[in-house]
Structures are given as C-alpha cells and as structure tokens.
Design an enzyme around this catalytic site. Structure first.
Site, PDB file in Angstrom:
ATOM      1  N   ASP B  15     -82.931 -24.441 -35.153  1.00 53.98           N
ATOM      2  CA  ASP B  15     -82.117 -25.493 -34.554  1.00 53.98           C
ATOM      3  C   ASP B  15     -81.277 -26.185 -35.631  1.00 53.98           C
ATOM      4  O   ASP B  15     -81.815 -26.688 -36.608  1.00 53.98           O
ATOM      5  CB  ASP B  15     -83.048 -26.513 -33.875  1.00 53.98           C
ATOM      6  CG  ASP B  15     -82.271 -27.602 -33.163  1.00 53.98           C
ATOM      7  OD1 ASP B  15     -81.023 -27.538 -33.156  1.00 53.98           O
ATOM      8  OD2 ASP B  15     -82.909 -28.520 -32.620  1.00 53.98           O
ATOM      9  N   HIS B  17     -79.077 -28.759 -35.106  1.00 53.69           N
ATOM     10  CA  HIS B  17     -78.627 -30.119 -34.762  1.00 53.69           C
ATOM     11  C   HIS B  17     -79.296 -31.124 -35.692  1.00 53.69           C
ATOM     12  O   HIS B  17     -80.379 -31.626 -35.405  1.00 53.69           O
ATOM     13  CB  HIS B  17     -78.969 -30.451 -33.306  1.00 53.69           C
ATOM     14  CG  HIS B  17     -78.239 -29.599 -32.323  1.00 53.69           C
ATOM     15  ND1 HIS B  17     -78.771 -28.435 -31.828  1.00 53.69           N
ATOM     16  CD2 HIS B  17     -77.005 -29.734 -31.755  1.00 53.69           C
ATOM     17  CE1 HIS B  17     -77.900 -27.886 -30.980  1.00 53.69           C
ATOM     18  NE2 HIS B  17     -76.820 -28.648 -30.919  1.00 53.69           N
TER      19      HIS B  17
HETATM   20  C1  B12 Z   1     -73.142 -32.148 -31.977  1.00 56.59           C
HETATM   21  C2  B12 Z   1     -73.721 -30.995 -31.179  1.00 56.59           C
HETATM   22  C3  B12 Z   1     -73.706 -29.741 -31.761  1.00 56.59           C
HETATM   23  C4  B12 Z   1     -73.193 -29.489 -33.174  1.00 56.59           C
HETATM   24  C5  B12 Z   1     -74.307 -29.875 -34.144  1.00 56.59           C
HETATM   25  C6  B12 Z   1     -73.760 -30.462 -35.436  1.00 56.59           C
HETATM   26  C7  B12 Z   1     -74.847 -30.816 -36.381  1.00 56.59           C
HETATM   27  N1  B12 Z   1     -74.690 -30.437 -37.617  1.00 56.59           N
HETATM   28  O1  B12 Z   1     -75.830 -31.425 -36.022  1.00 56.59           O
HETATM   29  C8  B12 Z   1     -72.914 -27.961 -33.138  1.00 56.59           C
HETATM   30  C9  B12 Z   1     -71.492 -27.723 -32.725  1.00 56.59           C
HETATM   31  C10 B12 Z   1     -73.205 -27.205 -34.447  1.00 56.59           C
HETATM   32  C11 B12 Z   1     -73.823 -27.529 -31.999  1.00 56.59           C
HETATM   33  C12 B12 Z   1     -74.241 -26.234 -31.848  1.00 56.59           C
HETATM   34  C13 B12 Z   1     -74.971 -25.815 -30.751  1.00 56.59           C
HETATM   35  N2  B12 Z   1     -75.292 -26.522 -29.696  1.00 56.59           N
HETATM   36 CO1  B12 Z   1     -75.079 -28.380 -29.562  1.00 56.59          CO
HETATM   37  N3  B12 Z   1     -74.762 -30.138 -29.250  1.00 56.59           N
HETATM   38  C14 B12 Z   1     -74.261 -31.211 -29.891  1.00 56.59           C
HETATM   39  C15 B12 Z   1     -74.267 -32.481 -29.056  1.00 56.59           C
HETATM   40  C16 B12 Z   1     -72.876 -32.649 -28.495  1.00 56.59           C
HETATM   41  C17 B12 Z   1     -74.677 -33.748 -29.757  1.00 56.59           C
HETATM   42  C18 B12 Z   1     -75.994 -33.686 -30.547  1.00 56.59           C
HETATM   43  C19 B12 Z   1     -76.080 -34.879 -31.449  1.00 56.59           C
HETATM   44  O2  B12 Z   1     -75.850 -34.775 -32.640  1.00 56.59           O
HETATM   45  N4  B12 Z   1     -76.348 -36.071 -30.920  1.00 56.59           N
HETATM   46  C20 B12 Z   1     -76.417 -37.308 -31.636  1.00 56.59           C
HETATM   47  C21 B12 Z   1     -77.854 -37.548 -32.152  1.00 56.59           C
HETATM   48  C22 B12 Z   1     -77.922 -38.843 -32.951  1.00 56.59           C
HETATM   49  O3  B12 Z   1     -78.708 -37.618 -31.047  1.00 56.59           O
HETATM   50  P1  B12 Z   1     -79.995 -36.733 -30.802  1.00 56.59           P
HETATM   51  O4  B12 Z   1     -79.898 -35.493 -31.612  1.00 56.59           O
HETATM   52  O5  B12 Z   1     -80.226 -36.594 -29.389  1.00 56.59           O
HETATM   53  O6  B12 Z   1     -81.137 -37.613 -31.432  1.00 56.59           O
HETATM   54  C23 B12 Z   1     -81.456 -38.914 -30.949  1.00 56.59           C
HETATM   55  C24 B12 Z   1     -82.604 -38.941 -29.966  1.00 56.59           C
HETATM   56  O7  B12 Z   1     -82.745 -37.758 -29.212  1.00 56.59           O
HETATM   57  C25 B12 Z   1     -83.785 -39.241 -30.784  1.00 56.59           C
HETATM   58  N5  B12 Z   1     -84.580 -38.165 -31.339  1.00 56.59           N
HETATM   59  C26 B12 Z   1     -84.204 -36.997 -31.889  1.00 56.59           C
HETATM   60  N6  B12 Z   1     -85.270 -36.332 -32.360  1.00 56.59           N
HETATM   61  C27 B12 Z   1     -86.346 -37.059 -32.111  1.00 56.59           C
HETATM   62  C28 B12 Z   1     -87.696 -36.861 -32.394  1.00 56.59           C
HETATM   63  C29 B12 Z   1     -88.639 -37.803 -32.010  1.00 56.59           C
HETATM   64  C30 B12 Z   1     -90.077 -37.567 -32.298  1.00 56.59           C
HETATM   65  C31 B12 Z   1     -88.205 -38.979 -31.363  1.00 56.59           C
HETATM   66  C32 B12 Z   1     -89.179 -40.003 -30.971  1.00 56.59           C
HETATM   67  C33 B12 Z   1     -86.859 -39.168 -31.095  1.00 56.59           C
HETATM   68  C34 B12 Z   1     -85.941 -38.226 -31.457  1.00 56.59           C
HETATM   69  O8  B12 Z   1     -83.323 -39.997 -31.828  1.00 56.59           O
HETATM   70  C35 B12 Z   1     -81.953 -39.708 -32.111  1.00 56.59           C
HETATM   71  C36 B12 Z   1     -81.248 -40.981 -32.356  1.00 56.59           C
HETATM   72  O9  B12 Z   1     -81.226 -41.796 -31.242  1.00 56.59           O
HETATM   73  C37 B12 Z   1     -75.303 -32.132 -27.940  1.00 56.59           C
HETATM   74  C38 B12 Z   1     -75.081 -32.787 -26.607  1.00 56.59           C
HETATM   75  C39 B12 Z   1     -75.717 -34.144 -26.533  1.00 56.59           C
HETATM   76  N7  B12 Z   1     -74.955 -35.089 -26.075  1.00 56.59           N
HETATM   77  O10 B12 Z   1     -76.881 -34.332 -26.920  1.00 56.59           O
HETATM   78  C40 B12 Z   1     -75.162 -30.626 -27.854  1.00 56.59           C
HETATM   79  C41 B12 Z   1     -76.359 -29.734 -27.415  1.00 56.59           C
HETATM   80  C42 B12 Z   1     -77.626 -30.318 -28.051  1.00 56.59           C
HETATM   81  N8  B12 Z   1     -76.027 -28.430 -27.964  1.00 56.59           N
HETATM   82  C43 B12 Z   1     -76.360 -27.516 -27.145  1.00 56.59           C
HETATM   83  C44 B12 Z   1     -76.174 -26.141 -27.440  1.00 56.59           C
HETATM   84  C45 B12 Z   1     -76.479 -25.158 -26.292  1.00 56.59           C
HETATM   85  C46 B12 Z   1     -75.712 -25.715 -28.681  1.00 56.59           C
HETATM   86  C47 B12 Z   1     -75.528 -24.264 -29.123  1.00 56.59           C
HETATM   87  C48 B12 Z   1     -76.627 -23.302 -28.710  1.00 56.59           C
HETATM   88  C49 B12 Z   1     -74.162 -23.838 -28.599  1.00 56.59           C
HETATM   89  C50 B12 Z   1     -73.809 -22.406 -28.850  1.00 56.59           C
HETATM   90  N9  B12 Z   1     -74.053 -21.552 -27.866  1.00 56.59           N
HETATM   91  O11 B12 Z   1     -73.296 -22.108 -29.907  1.00 56.59           O
HETATM   92  C51 B12 Z   1     -75.456 -24.416 -30.633  1.00 56.59           C
HETATM   93  C52 B12 Z   1     -76.843 -24.286 -31.269  1.00 56.59           C
HETATM   94  C53 B12 Z   1     -76.806 -24.219 -32.768  1.00 56.59           C
HETATM   95  C54 B12 Z   1     -78.160 -24.162 -33.346  1.00 56.59           C
HETATM   96  N10 B12 Z   1     -78.510 -23.086 -34.044  1.00 56.59           N
HETATM   97  O12 B12 Z   1     -78.937 -25.045 -33.208  1.00 56.59           O
HETATM   98  C55 B12 Z   1     -76.974 -28.023 -25.869  1.00 56.59           C
HETATM   99  C56 B12 Z   1     -78.479 -27.772 -25.807  1.00 56.59           C
HETATM  100  C57 B12 Z   1     -78.862 -27.347 -24.418  1.00 56.59           C
HETATM  101  C58 B12 Z   1     -80.281 -27.426 -24.110  1.00 56.59           C
HETATM  102  N11 B12 Z   1     -81.203 -27.869 -24.962  1.00 56.59           N
HETATM  103  O13 B12 Z   1     -80.550 -27.106 -22.984  1.00 56.59           O
HETATM  104  C59 B12 Z   1     -76.519 -29.531 -25.851  1.00 56.59           C
HETATM  105  C60 B12 Z   1     -77.506 -30.482 -25.178  1.00 56.59           C
HETATM  106  C61 B12 Z   1     -75.168 -29.589 -25.134  1.00 56.59           C
HETATM  107  C62 B12 Z   1     -75.300 -29.277 -23.660  1.00 56.59           C
HETATM  108  N12 B12 Z   1     -75.358 -30.268 -22.842  1.00 56.59           N
HETATM  109  O14 B12 Z   1     -75.320 -28.116 -23.303  1.00 56.59           O
HETATM  110  N13 B12 Z   1     -74.118 -28.525 -31.222  1.00 56.59           N
END
Ligand code: B12
Lengths: 455, 142
Positions: B15, B17
């Site tokens: 992963d 992300h």
């Molecule tokens: C940016 C992004 C990317 C970027 C990542 C850049 C990077 N270097 O991180 C790029 C373009 C590379 C990318 C690629 C991919 N992505 Co993407 N990506 C996103 C996106 C738009 C935002 C993620 C993000 O950074 N959010 C901001 C951070 C701060 O939030 P967060 O990660 O959720 O974390 C917060 C909370 O969840 C929490 N949290 C996180 N971890 C933990 C752990 C614990 C214990 C706790 C308590 C809380 C907690 O705290 C954080 C702060 O509040 C999401 C959509 C979305 N809105 O979530 C899709 C998403 C995650 N991606 C998705 C997908 C499918 C992919 C790809 C497979 C696409 C592809 N076919 O190429 C690839 C996978 C790459 C890989 N090997 O992992 C899907 C996942 C689908 C699923 N799980 O069913 C999503 C959900 C988009 C969607 N709706 O389809 N992605």
C-alpha cells in the site's frame, strides 16, 4: 638517502614485505617468506627484512618505522550475538566484518546454555553483543551479557554495542568480573540506522592493544613500529582511499575489490548502493557505504566442498575430480587440463561471492501492478572492479575470471556491475596501500594508481 | 514518571498511500509518544522485527488500498510466535475494497488479532485521547 617505507603483512602462511620509495612513489623491493607465528614471529620477519636489506641497503632506521597488518594465528576471530537476525544481529555482523574480523559465529535472540557452550568452545578473540534500538528492547542483551559473564577464560574480551539503556545493568553484571568489557555506541541506534564506525574503532583498538599481544604477534614490535590492523581491514582502508581519493586528488569513485584466497573469498564494496530507479522501495537494513563480506565456504584450496557442489550443475573438464583433489593437497595448476579446472573453479568463486555480496531486486505484484523491492546494495552503476589474491593475480585468464563478477542478463535480479573497468592488483600491494594510507594517504593513493593494472 | 510508550506506524503490504500514516505519526508525536515511523509498504514481518527490537507498546497500522486482509493473513500467528501477544494492535484506513459497513468488517480484523479497528476517515486525535491512552494505561504501559 631516499625516504623508504616498509609495509608488512603477517599472513597465516607467508610474511610479506613491500619497500616503497615515498619520493618516487615506487616499489623498490618485495619479499615473501614463510610465517613463523607459531614459534617466534620475529624469525620470519628477520629473514624477510634481510632480503629487503640486500636489495635496497636500508637498515634499522627504516625498520623502526615499518607498519604491519596481520591475519596470522587465525586472524581476528569474533562471535556476534544480537536480537532479531535481520536487524541487530546483522548490524553486529557487518560491524565485525568491517573491522576486518573473521566472524566464526553469529547468534540471535536469547542465547541458550548450549549456544554459550559452543561459543566458549570456539574461544573467540572478541564477543560482540548487540540488541535493541536505543530505548528499545533490553531483555535480550542483558540476558546475553549475563550468559557471557559466566563463561570461563576462553572468552576474555567483550564489546557491548546495543541498547544504551541496558548498559547500566550490564555494567552491574560485569562488576566483579575479570573479563575486559568495553562499551560503545549502539550499532543500530534506531530502526533503519546503522552506526558501525564507533564499534569498528573499538574492535581495532582492542586488536592493537590486547589481541596481538595474546597471539604473540606483538613481539614483532621489537623490530618494527607497530601492527596496526587486521589484514582485511587494511584492504578495506585501501579500497576506501582508492574510491574516495584524498584532498584534491580525486579517487576512482564507487568500486568493488574481490580478494580470492585459499580458504575464503572477501568482497569489499565502497558505494551507497541506492536504487537506480527512484520508485524502488528498499527493504531491510540499509547496508553500510563500506561493506565487506566474507565467503567462508569459497576457497580454492581449503574450502572446495561447496564449490564442488555448485560445479555439479555444469560441464566439467576431463579428469576434474582427480585434479581437484590435487589442488586440495596444495598442488598448483600446471598442465592444460589442470589450468582448465582451476579456471572453472576461480570463475565460479568470483560469480558466487559477488552475487552474495550484491543486492537483489524482487518484483512484488500488487493492485497497481509491479513494485520493485530492493534488498541490499545496487552495484550496477559501479565503474571500477579490482581483483586481488593469488588465484586471480597468477592466472593466465584474469579477465575471464573478473568478468564473472559482472551483471548477467540471464539473472537481472542480482545487482552486479554492468559495465566497469577491470583492474588487477598485480604486485599484491593493496594491503600496503591501506597501511600507508594511515600515515601518507596521498602517497598511498598514488601508489595504488601506479600499480593497479587495468586489464 | 514512566518513559513515553513506543508506537510503530506504517502502511502494510504494498500500500503506497503514505499521507494518512504520516498524519497519524505526527499526531502521536504531538501527543508525546515515541514514534517509530516505518512509512509506506511495510511487510508484516518487518512490523514484527521492528516491534521486537524497539520493544514497542503498540502498532498503529494503516491500509487504504483495500488489500489488508490478504496482507495480514498469518500476521497474528507470527506475532504471537515472536512473543508480541501483549502488544496493542490498531488498524485504520479503507480496509476492504469498495464502500463497506464497518460493523461487518470489524470482527474479521479482530480475528486477525487487532484490538481496535477503525472505519475510513477516523479522527486520529480523538482515537489517541479516547482509546490509545486508556488501553495503554490498562496494560500498565503509561
Ligand atoms: C491520494 C490518493 C492516492 C495517491 C497516494 C499518494 C500518496 N503518496 O499517498 C495515489 C495516486 C498514489 C493513489 C494510488 C492508488 N489508489 Co488511491 N487514493 C488517494 C485518495 C484520493 C486520498 C488518500 C489520502 O491521502 N487521504 C488523506 C489522508 C490524510 O487520509 P487517510 O489516508 O484516510 O488517513 C486518515 C484516517 O483514515 C486516519 N487513519 C489512517 N490510518 C489509520 C490507522 C489507525 C490505526 C487509525 C486509528 C486511523 C488511521 O487518520 C488519517 C488522518 O485523519 C483516496 C481517496 C480518499 N478520499 O480516501 C484514494 C484511494 C485510497 N485510492 C484508491 C485506489 C484504488 C488506489 C489505487 C489502487 C489506484 C490504481 N488502480 O492505481 C492506487 C494504489 C497504489 C498503492 N500501491 O497503494 C481507493 C481505494 C479503494 C478501496 N480501498 O476500496 C481510494 C479510496 C479511492 C476510491 N474511492 O476508489 N491513491
């Protein structure tokens, strides 16, 4: 009188002396006589120096300034014990190898009674304990220290290079102990950070202060200035100087030195080894810039078994088995058939030793397709490969042997040099360059430039 | 006073992300924890090795790309084997593919050994204050 410096290597079989004219940066004489460490090291040394005296007219004055390295009396034998195999155990192992030691045992987790008995029976010159990042696990290193503290006289030197938080308790364990216990910085202070330099220094100081004394090597000091490091360490010093250069004098850049011996094959790489492609992930410990590995199962005389096992998969020249038996008994290759067998073994040694030293790429398949994961150092970019050691230097097919150190299209996952220049340490002076680098680095570098032969 | 608990963070498997786990790490550091930040694409084995060597008190794992269950198939067995049965395990992110009901997913991850399982977009600061500190105190680690 010319400014002549004598540089000496006390090997397990031969004592070698090189006399270098420092003004002209020239080798003026060399000598090689059987080593006499078992009886009295000064006898063989005296004989070698007499040969040099006859050829150069140097005397006591130069001999008093002579520096030496040694791999005699078994070399510097060490046992390392850490916690997790891929982390602190590996870090300790890298630290010991980098200090020129021969690692005769490497242990992980809490030592058992059986293991400590095994270590005691091996009677290493130094036991190196690591374990825990700073502030991390304390239990394993404290347990292991306490096991070591209860051993007898077979273990007299201990270096503690683990979690600093555990040190007070370890000091208490060794309070009324007769062992010589030294404390240095953690070889892995935090995850992903390797800090082996302070530990290296501690090992070398201990070698100079105590170990050469115990082995009777220090008697040489009656004639020469000092024995300052283990021989592999001198070769590593040379490799670093040649790579980095000195002051304004540039070096060769990243490089590999392969030293093929009778019992082991040493590989030294001076390179960061970062991935060639920026999207590659590095897995595991980041390996040190100056890395040494020793293949204890790859020697052309004493450790043929493993090589023979590897040979099974290849076509062998006629009479192979009988001829190899001869090598084992100390015979040198003379006939065409013998030379062919020797060449095959030398090439194989080179190939296996460098493949084990180099990093590798693994392709992991995820949802996005392929991800490249790199373990160890990427050496594909390296432009200088230097071969040393009898089997390479005295072979009629030096280029062919050294080419076995290179990258192969049929195994692209092993990150060996793709297109380097090849050099031979024809005069066997790398150890001398390493010794000289401690006092006259610029001249040492010029000496290497002059005598490393591009092939 | 006891020393600050050590918490490991990172995304599991391949992963990529990394943003979420960075935010999580920052929040933990701000709350005074000692954080070992492994970043993205950490193998289950590496989490275990690092937890042993650092004597960690908890792992806060992230997984956004929906493959967590596959990545963590034998994780629980391995960490018990490694003597880490007592360490707290949290996971958050997008734990399965597509939209999902967290109530349905939670028990599956509990079975994999996680003490707490968080739905997408969980507020990490609230988790630290309400759950993490409490759990660590219960275990005598704070
Ligand atoms: C940016 C992004 C990317 C970027 C990542 C850049 C990077 N270097 O991180 C790029 C373009 C590379 C990318 C690629 C991919 N992505 Co993407 N990506 C996103 C996106 C738009 C935002 C993620 C993000 O950074 N959010 C901001 C951070 C701060 O939030 P967060 O990660 O959720 O974390 C917060 C909370 O969840 C929490 N949290 C996180 N971890 C933990 C752990 C614990 C214990 C706790 C308590 C809380 C907690 O705290 C954080 C702060 O509040 C999401 C959509 C979305 N809105 O979530 C899709 C998403 C995650 N991606 C998705 C997908 C499918 C992919 C790809 C497979 C696409 C592809 N076919 O190429 C690839 C996978 C790459 C890989 N090997 O992992 C899907 C996942 C689908 C699923 N799980 O069913 C999503 C959900 C988009 C969607 N709706 O389809 N992605």
């Amino acid at each position: 009188m010319d400014d002549i410096r004598l540089l000496i290597d006390f090997g397990s079989t031969f004592t070698k002396v090189v006399a270098v004219d420092l003004d002209k940066v020239e080798v003026v004489a060399t000598a090689r006589v059987p080593s006499t460490v078992e009886s009295d090291i000064t006898v063989g040394l005296g004989e070698a120096l007499k040969k040099i005296e006859e050829n150069t007219g140097i005397g006591d004055l130069e001999e008093r300034e002579a520096l030496a390295c040694s791999s005699a009396a078994g070399g510097l034998r060490m046992v390392c014990a850490g916690f997790v195999p891929e982390l602190t155990s590996k870090a300790a192992n890298l630290a010991a190898l980098g200090a020129g030691a021969k690692v005769i045992g490497c242990y992980s987790h809490k030592l058992t009674q059986q293991e400590i008995e095994e270590i005691e029976a091996a009677s290493p010159d130094i036991v190196l304990l690591s374990g825990g990042t700073d502030g991390g696990d304390e239990q394993v290193i404290i347990h292991n220290a306490s096991m070591v503290s209860r051993t007898g006289r077979a273990i007299s030197n201990v270096i503690i290079a683990g979690n600093k938080t555990a040190c007070d308790e370890i000091r208490a364990i060794f309070r009324d102990n007769s062992k010589n216990v030294l404390y240095t910085s953690n070889v892995m202070p935090e995850i992903g950070v390797l800090d082996v330099a302070p530990c290296n220094k501690e090992i070398r100081d201990l070698f100079m202060r105590n170990i050469i004394e115990a082995k009777g090597i220090a008697r040489a000091k009656a004639i020469i200035k000092d024995v300052i490091m283990p021989t592999p360490s001198a070769v590593l010093e040379a490799a670093r100087l040649i790579a980095d250069g000195y002051g304004d004098a540039g070096g060769f850049g990243d490089l590999i030195v392969i030293d093929v011996g009778g019992a082991t094959t040493d590989v030294h790489s001076i390179a960061q080894g970062k991935p060639a492609r920026p999207d590659t992930i590095i897995a595991g410990l980041h390996e040190p810039y100056e890395k040494r590995t020793v293949e204890g199962d790859l020697g052309l005389r004493y450790n043929l078994d493993r090589l023979l096992e590897l040979v099974k998969e290849r076509e062998t020249p006629p009479n192979f088995d009988a001829i190899v038996k001869g090598f084992h008994e100390g015979k040198l290759p003379q006939t065409g058939e013998e030379k062919a067998c020797h060449l095959l073994l030398s090439c194989l040694t080179m190939e296996v030793a460098v493949s084990r030293h180099a990093g590798r790429i693994e392709v992991v398949y995820g949802p996005t397709g392929e991800t490249l994961v790199q373990h160890g150092k990427d050496l594909t970019h390296i432009k200088t490969v230097i071969g040393t050691g009898g089997p390479v230097v005295f072979s009629g097919n030096r280029r062919e042997i050294l080419e076995h150190a290179l990258f192969r299209e049929d195994n692209p996952f092993v990150l060996k040099p793709r297109d380097p220049d090849l050099y031979i340490d024809e005069q066997y002076i790398l150890y001398a360059v390493g010794l000289l680098s401690q006092v006259e680095p610029e001249k040492a570098l010029n000496l290497a430039r002059k005598y490393l032969k591009r092939i | 006073m006891k020393k600050a608990p050590t918490i490991i963070t990172g995304t599991v498997g391949v992963d990529a992300h990394v943003i979420g786990t960075k935010v999580v790490s920052r929040a933990l550091r701000d709350a005074g924890f000692n954080v070992v930040e492994l970043g993205m694409q950490v193998s289950p084995e590496e989490f275990i090795n690092v937890a042993q060597e650092t004597n960690a008190d908890a792992i806060l794992m992230s997984s956004l790309y929906g493959m967590a269950e596959l990545d963590l198939k034998e994780f629980n067995e391995k960490r018990r084997e490694a003597g880490l049965g007592d360490m707290l395990l949290y996971i958050g992110g997008n734990l399965v593919i597509g939209r999902y009901d967290p109530k349905e997913v939670e028990p599956r991850f509990k079975k994999l050994g996680f003490d707490r399982v968080y739905p997408p977009e969980t507020d990490i600061v609230a988790v630290i204050d309400s759950d993490l500190k409490k759990d660590l105190k219960t275990k005598g680690k704070m």
